[in-house]
Design a protein around this motif. Sequence first.
Motif, PDB file in Angstrom:
ATOM      1  N   SER A 110     -13.336   7.030   6.278  1.00  0.00           N
ATOM      2  CA  SER A 110     -13.376   7.615   4.932  1.00  0.00           C
ATOM      3  C   SER A 110     -14.274   6.794   4.012  1.00  0.00           C
ATOM      4  CB  SER A 110     -11.954   7.660   4.359  1.00  0.00           C
ATOM      5  OG  SER A 110     -11.960   7.999   2.982  1.00  0.00           O
ATOM      6  N   PHE A 111     -14.984   7.470   3.121  1.00  0.00           N
ATOM      7  CA  PHE A 111     -15.789   6.812   2.088  1.00  0.00           C
ATOM      8  C   PHE A 111     -15.400   7.406   0.745  1.00  0.00           C
ATOM      9  CE2 PHE A 111     -19.524   6.559  -0.675  1.00  0.00           C
ATOM     10  CZ  PHE A 111     -19.797   5.198  -0.603  1.00  0.00           C
ATOM     11  N   GLY A 112     -15.081   6.541  -0.222  1.00  0.00           N
ATOM     12  CA  GLY A 112     -14.668   7.051  -1.532  1.00  0.00           C
ATOM     13  C   GLY A 112     -14.784   5.982  -2.607  1.00  0.00           C
ATOM     14  N   TYR A 113     -14.269   6.283  -3.780  1.00  0.00           N
ATOM     15  CA  TYR A 113     -14.337   5.350  -4.908  1.00  0.00           C
ATOM     16  C   TYR A 113     -13.043   4.544  -5.010  1.00  0.00           C
ATOM     17  CZ  TYR A 113     -11.449   8.741  -7.464  1.00  0.00           C
ATOM     18  OH  TYR A 113     -10.438   9.579  -7.842  1.00  0.00           O
ATOM     19  N   ALA A 114     -13.085   3.494  -5.803  1.00  0.00           N
ATOM     20  CA  ALA A 114     -11.906   2.650  -6.040  1.00  0.00           C
ATOM     21  C   ALA A 114     -11.864   2.271  -7.515  1.00  0.00           C
ATOM     22  CB  ALA A 114     -11.956   1.395  -5.172  1.00  0.00           C
ATOM     23  N   VAL A 155       0.860  -1.178   0.000  1.00  0.00           N
ATOM     24  CA  VAL A 155       0.000   0.000   0.000  1.00  0.00           C
ATOM     25  C   VAL A 155       0.898   1.230   0.000  1.00  0.00           C
ATOM     26  CG1 VAL A 155      -1.842   1.247   1.179  1.00  0.00           C
ATOM     27  CG2 VAL A 155      -1.770  -1.260   1.266  1.00  0.00           C
ATOM     28  N   SER A 156       0.836   2.010  -1.077  1.00  0.00           N
ATOM     29  CA  SER A 156       1.732   3.149  -1.252  1.00  0.00           C
ATOM     30  C   SER A 156       0.916   4.442  -1.328  1.00  0.00           C
ATOM     31  CB  SER A 156       2.552   2.976  -2.532  1.00  0.00           C
ATOM     32  OG  SER A 156       3.461   4.041  -2.694  1.00  0.00           O
ATOM     33  N   PRO A 157       0.799   5.190  -0.208  1.00  0.00           N
ATOM     34  CA  PRO A 157      -0.001   6.414  -0.204  1.00  0.00           C
ATOM     35  C   PRO A 157       0.583   7.506  -1.101  1.00  0.00           C
ATOM     36  CG  PRO A 157       0.342   5.614   2.040  1.00  0.00           C
ATOM     37  CD  PRO A 157       1.265   4.834   1.138  1.00  0.00           C
ATOM     38  N   VAL A 217      -6.029  15.178   5.605  1.00  0.00           N
ATOM     39  CA  VAL A 217      -5.051  14.418   4.831  1.00  0.00           C
ATOM     40  C   VAL A 217      -5.757  13.650   3.719  1.00  0.00           C
ATOM     41  CG1 VAL A 217      -3.138  12.785   4.927  1.00  0.00           C
ATOM     42  CG2 VAL A 217      -3.742  14.099   6.971  1.00  0.00           C
ATOM     43  N   SER A 218      -5.296  13.827   2.485  1.00  0.00           N
ATOM     44  CA  SER A 218      -5.699  12.977   1.365  1.00  0.00           C
ATOM     45  C   SER A 218      -4.640  11.890   1.233  1.00  0.00           C
ATOM     46  CB  SER A 218      -5.799  13.782   0.069  1.00  0.00           C
ATOM     47  OG  SER A 218      -6.817  14.744   0.158  1.00  0.00           O
ATOM     48  N   ILE A 219      -5.013  10.632   1.468  1.00  0.00           N
ATOM     49  CA  ILE A 219      -4.047   9.529   1.459  1.00  0.00           C
ATOM     50  C   ILE A 219      -3.953   8.900   0.072  1.00  0.00           C
ATOM     51  CG2 ILE A 219      -3.440   7.323   2.532  1.00  0.00           C
ATOM     52  CD1 ILE A 219      -4.985   8.260   5.011  1.00  0.00           C
ATOM     53  N   ILE A 264      -7.304   3.879  -4.507  1.00  0.00           N
ATOM     54  CA  ILE A 264      -8.394   4.088  -3.560  1.00  0.00           C
ATOM     55  C   ILE A 264      -8.444   5.562  -3.163  1.00  0.00           C
ATOM     56  CG2 ILE A 264      -9.310   3.501  -1.292  1.00  0.00           C
ATOM     57  CD1 ILE A 264      -8.003   0.775  -1.555  1.00  0.00           C
ATOM     58  N   ASP A 265      -9.600   6.166  -3.355  1.00  0.00           N
ATOM     59  CA  ASP A 265      -9.841   7.544  -2.929  1.00  0.00           C
ATOM     60  C   ASP A 265     -10.069   7.518  -1.412  1.00  0.00           C
ATOM     61  OD1 ASP A 265     -10.613  10.302  -2.956  1.00  0.00           O
ATOM     62  OD2 ASP A 265     -12.702   9.650  -2.956  1.00  0.00           O
TER      63      ASP A 265
END
Length: 218
Positions: free
Chosen positions: A158-162, A36-38, A203-205, A184-185
């Motif tokens: 967090s809730f977002g799109y993938a 996992v690379s932010p 923070v936006s990861i 992953i958003d």
Amino acid sequence: MRIITALALTAAACAAMPAQAQEKGDVLMRVRAIMVSPNEKSGGVEPSFPGARVGVTDSYAPEIDFTYMVTDHIGTELILGTTKHDVQGRAALSGIDKLAGTWVLPPTLTLQYHFADPHATVRPYVGAGVNYTIFYSSKASGALNAAIGDTKVHLNDSFGYALQAGVDVNITRKVFANLDVKYIDMDTTARLHTGSATNSVKVSIDPLVFGIGIGLRL
């Protein structure tokens, strides 16, 4: 010579096996090793450290997923895994390498389109879906506590799109290799509670998740 002959016959037998089908109604299970690379971007730590920024470290972990083939070409995949990350100080807080640590649980559901014939040896796919990320067991580091006092850390879920792309490559009738990458958003607000004072940072990861593994047709 006998060993070489036996290996050659085994290879020929594997090559002659019918290709594994990924057809309507099939359930596929994959086990992957992931990185996992932010691609993080943060605001200031307000109000006390407006010139500070934070970063999030890479992490490695196992992941498991299940795909149900709705049709010969369309599948739904549920992706499960958890990783541990360090939150690092940047800019005005660069003197504190580790501000906190947190575990991240990001269950993700995607709708996939699988290219090629269901009996093909190599089947690439793309997918898109939704992600809900849970941050848990977040804890301030000893260095942060020493610098500003005992601090409790909380990160909003967090809730977002993938987005997803990958490929399955048959090994036997039931076993296949898999390569996969996801975007992953993922956005959160971290709050640092120190005594009666509270500082927060957005923070936006937005990590890229690279995976390699083995799959099984159940």
